[in-house]
Scaffold this motif. Structure first.
Motif, PDB file in Angstrom:
ATOM      1  N   GLY A  39       0.820  -1.197   0.000  1.00  0.00           N
ATOM      2  CA  GLY A  39       0.000   0.000   0.000  1.00  0.00           C
ATOM      3  C   GLY A  39       0.850   1.241   0.000  1.00  0.00           C
ATOM      4  N   PRO A  40       0.269   2.376   0.092  1.00  0.00           N
ATOM      5  CA  PRO A  40      -1.139   2.647   0.381  1.00  0.00           C
ATOM      6  C   PRO A  40      -2.027   2.533  -0.857  1.00  0.00           C
ATOM      7  CG  PRO A  40       0.026   4.713   0.150  1.00  0.00           C
ATOM      8  CD  PRO A  40       1.054   3.612  -0.002  1.00  0.00           C
ATOM      9  N   PHE A  41      -3.270   2.207  -0.608  1.00  0.00           N
ATOM     10  CA  PHE A  41      -4.289   2.157  -1.642  1.00  0.00           C
ATOM     11  C   PHE A  41      -5.314   3.237  -1.335  1.00  0.00           C
ATOM     12  CE2 PHE A  41      -2.630  -2.167  -1.145  1.00  0.00           C
ATOM     13  CZ  PHE A  41      -2.097  -2.343  -2.419  1.00  0.00           C
ATOM     14  N   SER A  42      -5.918   3.791  -2.385  1.00  0.00           N
ATOM     15  CA  SER A  42      -6.819   4.930  -2.200  1.00  0.00           C
ATOM     16  C   SER A  42      -8.193   4.554  -1.666  1.00  0.00           C
ATOM     17  CB  SER A  42      -6.965   5.695  -3.510  1.00  0.00           C
ATOM     18  OG  SER A  42      -7.481   4.844  -4.501  1.00  0.00           O
ATOM     19  N   SER A  43      -8.565   3.271  -1.798  1.00  0.00           N
ATOM     20  CA  SER A  43      -9.870   2.854  -1.294  1.00  0.00           C
ATOM     21  C   SER A  43      -9.776   1.450  -0.705  1.00  0.00           C
ATOM     22  CB  SER A  43     -10.915   2.870  -2.410  1.00  0.00           C
ATOM     23  OG  SER A  43     -10.653   1.834  -3.341  1.00  0.00           O
ATOM     24  N   GLN A  44     -10.725   1.136   0.145  1.00  0.00           N
ATOM     25  CA  GLN A  44     -10.777  -0.198   0.726  1.00  0.00           C
ATOM     26  C   GLN A  44     -11.043  -1.239  -0.359  1.00  0.00           C
ATOM     27  OE1 GLN A  44     -13.860  -0.812   3.656  1.00  0.00           O
ATOM     28  NE2 GLN A  44     -12.759  -2.512   4.579  1.00  0.00           N
ATOM     29  N   GLU A  45     -11.860  -0.887  -1.338  1.00  0.00           N
ATOM     30  CA  GLU A  45     -12.175  -1.811  -2.426  1.00  0.00           C
ATOM     31  C   GLU A  45     -10.921  -2.161  -3.226  1.00  0.00           C
ATOM     32  OE1 GLU A  45     -13.896   1.030  -1.855  1.00  0.00           O
ATOM     33  OE2 GLU A  45     -15.716   0.144  -1.028  1.00  0.00           O
ATOM     34  N   GLU A  46     -10.076  -1.161  -3.497  1.00  0.00           N
ATOM     35  CA  GLU A  46      -8.836  -1.417  -4.227  1.00  0.00           C
ATOM     36  C   GLU A  46      -7.914  -2.331  -3.415  1.00  0.00           C
ATOM     37  OE1 GLU A  46      -5.015   0.843  -6.253  1.00  0.00           O
ATOM     38  OE2 GLU A  46      -6.449   2.022  -5.088  1.00  0.00           O
ATOM     39  N   ALA A  47      -7.820  -2.088  -2.122  1.00  0.00           N
ATOM     40  CA  ALA A  47      -6.982  -2.921  -1.259  1.00  0.00           C
ATOM     41  C   ALA A  47      -7.505  -4.362  -1.222  1.00  0.00           C
ATOM     42  CB  ALA A  47      -6.911  -2.333   0.142  1.00  0.00           C
ATOM     43  N   LEU A  48      -8.813  -4.533  -1.161  1.00  0.00           N
ATOM     44  CA  LEU A  48      -9.389  -5.882  -1.160  1.00  0.00           C
ATOM     45  C   LEU A  48      -9.097  -6.610  -2.477  1.00  0.00           C
ATOM     46  CD1 LEU A  48     -12.815  -5.121   0.539  1.00  0.00           C
ATOM     47  CD2 LEU A  48     -10.954  -6.495   1.484  1.00  0.00           C
ATOM     48  N   ALA A  49      -9.179  -5.894  -3.587  1.00  0.00           N
ATOM     49  CA  ALA A  49      -8.872  -6.499  -4.880  1.00  0.00           C
ATOM     50  C   ALA A  49      -7.405  -6.907  -4.946  1.00  0.00           C
ATOM     51  CB  ALA A  49      -9.214  -5.534  -6.011  1.00  0.00           C
ATOM     52  N   ARG A  50      -6.513  -6.071  -4.432  1.00  0.00           N
ATOM     53  CA  ARG A  50      -5.089  -6.402  -4.415  1.00  0.00           C
ATOM     54  C   ARG A  50      -4.823  -7.593  -3.504  1.00  0.00           C
ATOM     55  NH1 ARG A  50      -1.541  -2.721  -7.059  1.00  0.00           N
ATOM     56  NH2 ARG A  50      -2.927  -1.356  -8.204  1.00  0.00           N
ATOM     57  N   ARG A  51      -5.552  -7.687  -2.398  1.00  0.00           N
ATOM     58  CA  ARG A  51      -5.394  -8.813  -1.479  1.00  0.00           C
ATOM     59  C   ARG A  51      -5.736 -10.126  -2.189  1.00  0.00           C
ATOM     60  NH1 ARG A  51      -9.270 -11.243   1.643  1.00  0.00           N
ATOM     61  NH2 ARG A  51      -8.433 -12.584   3.261  1.00  0.00           N
ATOM     62  N   ILE A  52      -6.773 -10.104  -3.003  1.00  0.00           N
ATOM     63  CA  ILE A  52      -7.133 -11.291  -3.774  1.00  0.00           C
ATOM     64  C   ILE A  52      -5.981 -11.675  -4.703  1.00  0.00           C
ATOM     65  CG2 ILE A  52      -8.685 -12.161  -5.587  1.00  0.00           C
ATOM     66  CD1 ILE A  52     -10.896 -10.441  -4.210  1.00  0.00           C
ATOM     67  N   GLY A  53      -5.361 -10.685  -5.323  1.00  0.00           N
ATOM     68  CA  GLY A  53      -4.212 -10.955  -6.176  1.00  0.00           C
ATOM     69  C   GLY A  53      -3.050 -11.546  -5.404  1.00  0.00           C
ATOM     70  N   LEU A  54      -2.820 -11.070  -4.180  1.00  0.00           N
ATOM     71  CA  LEU A  54      -1.751 -11.612  -3.350  1.00  0.00           C
ATOM     72  C   LEU A  54      -2.038 -13.056  -2.951  1.00  0.00           C
ATOM     73  CD1 LEU A  54      -1.094  -8.495  -1.106  1.00  0.00           C
ATOM     74  CD2 LEU A  54       0.477  -9.463  -2.798  1.00  0.00           C
ATOM     75  N   ILE A  55      -3.303 -13.366  -2.702  1.00  0.00           N
ATOM     76  CA  ILE A  55      -3.680 -14.744  -2.382  1.00  0.00           C
ATOM     77  C   ILE A  55      -3.440 -15.630  -3.600  1.00  0.00           C
ATOM     78  CG2 ILE A  55      -5.637 -16.267  -1.869  1.00  0.00           C
ATOM     79  CD1 ILE A  55      -6.738 -13.930  -0.112  1.00  0.00           C
ATOM     80  N   ARG A  56      -3.844 -15.181  -4.768  1.00  0.00           N
ATOM     81  CA  ARG A  56      -3.650 -15.966  -5.999  1.00  0.00           C
ATOM     82  C   ARG A  56      -2.165 -16.161  -6.309  1.00  0.00           C
ATOM     83  NH1 ARG A  56      -8.427 -13.371  -9.760  1.00  0.00           N
ATOM     84  NH2 ARG A  56     -10.122 -14.472  -8.729  1.00  0.00           N
ATOM     85  N   ALA A  57      -1.341 -15.174  -5.947  1.00  0.00           N
ATOM     86  CA  ALA A  57       0.101 -15.250  -6.206  1.00  0.00           C
ATOM     87  C   ALA A  57       0.819 -16.087  -5.142  1.00  0.00           C
ATOM     88  CB  ALA A  57       0.696 -13.848  -6.251  1.00  0.00           C
ATOM     89  N   GLY A  58       0.086 -16.511  -4.103  1.00  0.00           N
ATOM     90  CA  GLY A  58       0.680 -17.331  -3.066  1.00  0.00           C
ATOM     91  C   GLY A  58       1.422 -16.553  -1.984  1.00  0.00           C
ATOM     92  N   LYS A  59       1.242 -15.231  -1.963  1.00  0.00           N
ATOM     93  CA  LYS A  59       1.921 -14.411  -0.955  1.00  0.00           C
ATOM     94  C   LYS A  59       1.113 -14.302   0.331  1.00  0.00           C
ATOM     95  CE  LYS A  59       4.394 -11.891  -4.406  1.00  0.00           C
ATOM     96  NZ  LYS A  59       5.656 -11.265  -4.297  1.00  0.00           N
ATOM     97  N   CYS A  60      -0.172 -14.597   0.258  1.00  0.00           N
ATOM     98  CA  CYS A  60      -1.056 -14.581   1.425  1.00  0.00           C
ATOM     99  C   CYS A  60      -1.914 -15.846   1.412  1.00  0.00           C
ATOM    100  CB  CYS A  60      -1.991 -13.372   1.390  1.00  0.00           C
ATOM    101  SG  CYS A  60      -1.178 -11.783   1.535  1.00  0.00           S
ATOM    102  N   GLN A  61      -2.337 -16.253   2.594  1.00  0.00           N
ATOM    103  CA  GLN A  61      -3.218 -17.403   2.721  1.00  0.00           C
ATOM    104  C   GLN A  61      -4.664 -16.927   2.773  1.00  0.00           C
ATOM    105  OE1 GLN A  61      -2.150 -20.615   2.687  1.00  0.00           O
ATOM    106  NE2 GLN A  61      -0.154 -19.697   2.278  1.00  0.00           N
ATOM    107  N   PRO A  62      -5.588 -17.660   2.166  1.00  0.00           N
ATOM    108  CA  PRO A  62      -6.996 -17.293   2.287  1.00  0.00           C
ATOM    109  C   PRO A  62      -7.464 -17.563   3.719  1.00  0.00           C
ATOM    110  CG  PRO A  62      -6.772 -19.324   1.062  1.00  0.00           C
ATOM    111  CD  PRO A  62      -5.383 -18.820   1.310  1.00  0.00           C
ATOM    112  N   ILE A  63      -8.485 -16.861   4.118  1.00  0.00           N
ATOM    113  CA  ILE A  63      -9.000 -17.020   5.487  1.00  0.00           C
ATOM    114  C   ILE A  63      -9.885 -18.236   5.558  1.00  0.00           C
ATOM    115  CG2 ILE A  63     -10.468 -15.957   7.248  1.00  0.00           C
ATOM    116  CD1 ILE A  63      -9.414 -13.284   6.335  1.00  0.00           C
TER     117      ILE A  63
END
Length: 63
Positions: A39-63
């Motif tokens: 980050g920083p991201f300008s909106s919560q929606e943008e941050a959530l979309a990026r989080r999905i990308g991080l999960i798909r890239a294997g950098k984060c685990q899904p909840i």
């Protein structure tokens, strides 16, 4: 209410899960290294979309 727009960050927790948090919660108490924070991201929606990308890239685990 502040006149400044809220910035959003993605924080990777020790468990591997990533959390979207507003900038006012990203203080030194989190002790997060630069590689575990995006980050920083300008909106919560943008941050959530990026989080999905991080999960798909294997950098984060899904909840």
């Amino acid at each position: 209410m502040s006149n400044h727009p809220q910035a959003w960050y993605i924080i990777k927790r020790p468990t591997g899960h990533c959390e979207v948090v507003p900038s006012d919660r990203t203080d030194d108490k989190l002790h997060v290294s630069a590689k575990d924070r995006w980050g920083p991201f300008s909106s919560q929606e943008e941050a959530l979309a990026r989080r999905i990308g991080l999960i798909r890239a294997g950098k984060c685990q899904p909840i």
